[in-house]
Design a protein around this motif. Structure first.
Motif, PDB file in Angstrom:
ATOM      1  N   SER A 172      28.642  37.508  47.966  1.00  0.00           N
ATOM      2  CA  SER A 172      28.102  36.805  46.798  1.00  0.00           C
ATOM      3  C   SER A 172      29.136  36.676  45.685  1.00  0.00           C
ATOM      4  O   SER A 172      28.947  35.913  44.735  1.00  0.00           O
ATOM      5  N   ASP A 173      30.251  37.418  45.801  1.00  0.00           N
ATOM      6  CA  ASP A 173      31.333  37.324  44.819  1.00  0.00           C
ATOM      7  C   ASP A 173      32.337  36.233  45.170  1.00  0.00           C
ATOM      8  O   ASP A 173      33.308  36.025  44.443  1.00  0.00           O
ATOM      9  N   LEU A 174      32.117  35.558  46.283  1.00  0.00           N
ATOM     10  CA  LEU A 174      32.958  34.431  46.669  1.00  0.00           C
ATOM     11  C   LEU A 174      32.631  33.246  45.760  1.00  0.00           C
ATOM     12  O   LEU A 174      31.474  32.871  45.593  1.00  0.00           O
ATOM     13  N   ILE A 175      33.667  32.653  45.167  1.00  0.00           N
ATOM     14  CA  ILE A 175      33.486  31.496  44.292  1.00  0.00           C
ATOM     15  C   ILE A 175      33.691  30.233  45.129  1.00  0.00           C
ATOM     16  O   ILE A 175      34.797  29.958  45.605  1.00  0.00           O
ATOM     17  N   GLY A 205      42.205  27.452  53.686  1.00  0.00           N
ATOM     18  CA  GLY A 205      42.104  28.868  54.029  1.00  0.00           C
ATOM     19  C   GLY A 205      42.211  29.793  52.844  1.00  0.00           C
ATOM     20  O   GLY A 205      42.104  31.015  52.982  1.00  0.00           O
ATOM     21  N   LEU A 206      42.398  29.216  51.636  1.00  0.00           N
ATOM     22  CA  LEU A 206      42.504  30.035  50.420  1.00  0.00           C
ATOM     23  C   LEU A 206      41.111  30.136  49.789  1.00  0.00           C
ATOM     24  O   LEU A 206      40.417  29.143  49.634  1.00  0.00           O
ATOM     25  N   SER A 207      40.724  31.354  49.423  1.00  0.00           N
ATOM     26  CA  SER A 207      39.408  31.596  48.822  1.00  0.00           C
ATOM     27  C   SER A 207      39.564  32.301  47.482  1.00  0.00           C
ATOM     28  O   SER A 207      40.583  32.954  47.224  1.00  0.00           O
ATOM     29  N   LEU A 208      38.551  32.153  46.640  1.00  0.00           N
ATOM     30  CA  LEU A 208      38.553  32.789  45.321  1.00  0.00           C
ATOM     31  C   LEU A 208      37.414  33.800  45.243  1.00  0.00           C
ATOM     32  O   LEU A 208      36.285  33.498  45.634  1.00  0.00           O
ATOM     33  N   PHE A 209      37.730  34.989  44.734  1.00  0.00           N
ATOM     34  CA  PHE A 209      36.742  36.072  44.652  1.00  0.00           C
ATOM     35  C   PHE A 209      36.665  36.612  43.237  1.00  0.00           C
ATOM     36  O   PHE A 209      37.683  36.718  42.534  1.00  0.00           O
ATOM     37  N   GLU A 250      24.088  30.462  40.162  1.00  0.00           N
ATOM     38  CA  GLU A 250      23.835  31.861  39.777  1.00  0.00           C
ATOM     39  C   GLU A 250      25.048  32.466  39.084  1.00  0.00           C
ATOM     40  O   GLU A 250      24.922  33.196  38.089  1.00  0.00           O
ATOM     41  N   GLN A 251      26.259  32.167  39.594  1.00  0.00           N
ATOM     42  CA  GLN A 251      27.467  32.700  38.979  1.00  0.00           C
ATOM     43  C   GLN A 251      27.680  32.124  37.583  1.00  0.00           C
ATOM     44  O   GLN A 251      28.051  32.850  36.657  1.00  0.00           O
ATOM     45  N   LYS A 252      27.453  30.841  37.428  1.00  0.00           N
ATOM     46  CA  LYS A 252      27.592  30.227  36.106  1.00  0.00           C
ATOM     47  C   LYS A 252      26.613  30.848  35.110  1.00  0.00           C
ATOM     48  O   LYS A 252      26.978  31.155  33.966  1.00  0.00           O
ATOM     49  N   LYS A 253      25.380  31.030  35.554  1.00  0.00           N
ATOM     50  CA  LYS A 253      24.361  31.598  34.670  1.00  0.00           C
ATOM     51  C   LYS A 253      24.695  33.034  34.294  1.00  0.00           C
ATOM     52  O   LYS A 253      24.427  33.475  33.164  1.00  0.00           O
ATOM     53  N   ALA A 254      25.306  33.775  35.229  1.00  0.00           N
ATOM     54  CA  ALA A 254      25.617  35.183  34.977  1.00  0.00           C
ATOM     55  C   ALA A 254      26.891  35.368  34.160  1.00  0.00           C
ATOM     56  O   ALA A 254      27.003  36.348  33.409  1.00  0.00           O
TER      57      ALA A 254
END
Length: 378
Positions: free
Chosen positions: A220-223, A181-185, A105-109
């Motif tokens: 949903s903004d978590l990559i 423990g590192l996340s991307l937003f 969904e993120q790629k498409k958006a």
């Protein structure tokens, strides 16, 4: 190892080189430096129309479905013209993060508007201490229901002042130096709680220090998965480092050519200074450094696509260390052979010198990558 280019790759190379030659000369670039954003939105749309924003992105979303070699061809040509548009930050780094770690969904958006020139991205992953360590993250994202609350500071976020959205590395678990423990937003650049302090950089770009104060983002903004963002970030940084090396080779080529042309016309004692054997030796050294650096860029552009982490890491650190060494030699000799005029704003050589000097410390200094390479080859 096959270093020949396909017909499609040659078309990409020739189209970018033609644009730089006809539409992006030194005077045109200097005029862009006087604008507020320090780049041209019109040029950016042209890049999109010519397909350059999607050379390394999937065909299913409108890209060329190429890879690091295609990126290398674009970046080398962009380096020759010291292109100011945010290609590295928006397409190479941020686009790679979305492509590598984003959901369907993120790629498409995100990928189609990015490739169409309608979306600008920037990645906020550097902090005040230490100088360069992507895994060291003190910015925190705390889970609250279906949302995350981000707090902390990022520094030197390249092209953030013009970005529509930011990709932010934040800690959701573990200690400050843990890769896990590192996340991307994905964060809207104008979200409440974001304070952005923009400034100009010495290479002509814009950057910003950013404070996040209780910035709320949706789950949903978590990559990718929470706590597993480091692998995606490190892969994207590897691709970006390889692209930066290609960009540096383009600048080195132009700096060398400008110096070669100068010694043919500058006269001393009634003859061109290019007749002096000492300067001939220095120009040979510059040429050898240029061609060796170009060979390293070809190598890293192939190896950075490997599925083996050690192969990628060795290639990237080896290339960054060696190209950095060559870049410093060519930048310094170009200025020294030109003399005082080489440092003036009116001559392109001084601009290449600044850009190449900054390259040596971008995404890890020459010494940093030399140490990494030594550790990886034990």
């Amino acid at each position: 190892m096959d270093l020949s280019f396909s017909e499609e790759q040659l078309l990409i190379k020739e189209s970018v080189e033609k644009f730089i030659e006809k539409d992006y000369d030194f005077d045109t670039r200097n005029k862009l430096l006087e604008t507020e954003e320090r780049f041209s939105r019109s040029n950016w749309k042209s890049f999109a129309e010519l397909g350059w924003l999607g050379v390394a992105l999937p065909e299913e979303f409108g890209g060329f479905d190429g890879g690091p070699v295609e990126t290398m061809l674009v970046m080398e040509a962009f380096g020759s013209g010291m292109v100011l548009e945010p290609y590295i930050s928006s397409v190479v780094l941020s686009g790679s993060i979305i492509n590598l770690g984003g959901s369907a969904e993120q790629k498409k958006a995100l990928l189609p508007p990015l490739m169409e020139g309608d979306l600008l991205l920037a990645t906020a992953f550097t902090e005040k201490e230490p100088a360069y360590a992507p895994a060291t993250v003190s910015v925190k994202a705390e889970k609250q229901g279906d949302n995350y609350i981000i707090n902390g500071d990022k520094v030197m976020v390249i092209d953030a002042p013009s970005a529509d959205k930011l990709i932010v590395s934040a800690r959701t678990a573990g200690e400050a130096t843990d890769p896990s423990g590192l996340s991307l937003f994905l964060v809207d650049a104008n979200a409440p709680g974001i304070t952005l302090a923009g400034y100009n950089t010495m290479d002509g770009a814009r950057a910003a220090n950013i404070t996040f104060a209780n910035v709320q983002v949706s789950a949903s903004d978590l990559i990718g998965e929470a706590g597993n963002g480091y692998e995606t970030l490190s892969r994207a940084i590897e691709l970006t480092t390889a692209a930066l090396c290609a960009h540096a080779v383009g600048m080195m080529q132009s700096a060398y050519q400008a110096t070669l042309d100068y010694v043919k016309t500058r006269e001393q004692f009634g003859v061109p200074i290019g007749k002096f054997q000492v300067l001939q030796h220095r120009l040979v050294d510059m040429y050898m450094a240029l061609e060796q650096a170009r060979s390293m860029v070809y190598m890293v552009s192939i190896d950075v696509a490997s599925n083996d982490a050690l192969t990628r890491q060795k290639a990237v650190s080896g290339a960054k260390a060696y190209v950095g060494k060559c870049a410093r030699l060519i930048a310094q000799d170009s200025v020294q052979i030109h003399g005082g005029v080489g440092m003036t704003e009116e001559l392109n050589v001084g601009h290449y010198f600044r850009n190449l000097t900054l390259f040596c410390n971008a995404l890890g200094s020459t010494d940093y990558h030399l140490k990494c390479y030594a550790e990886l080859t034990k």
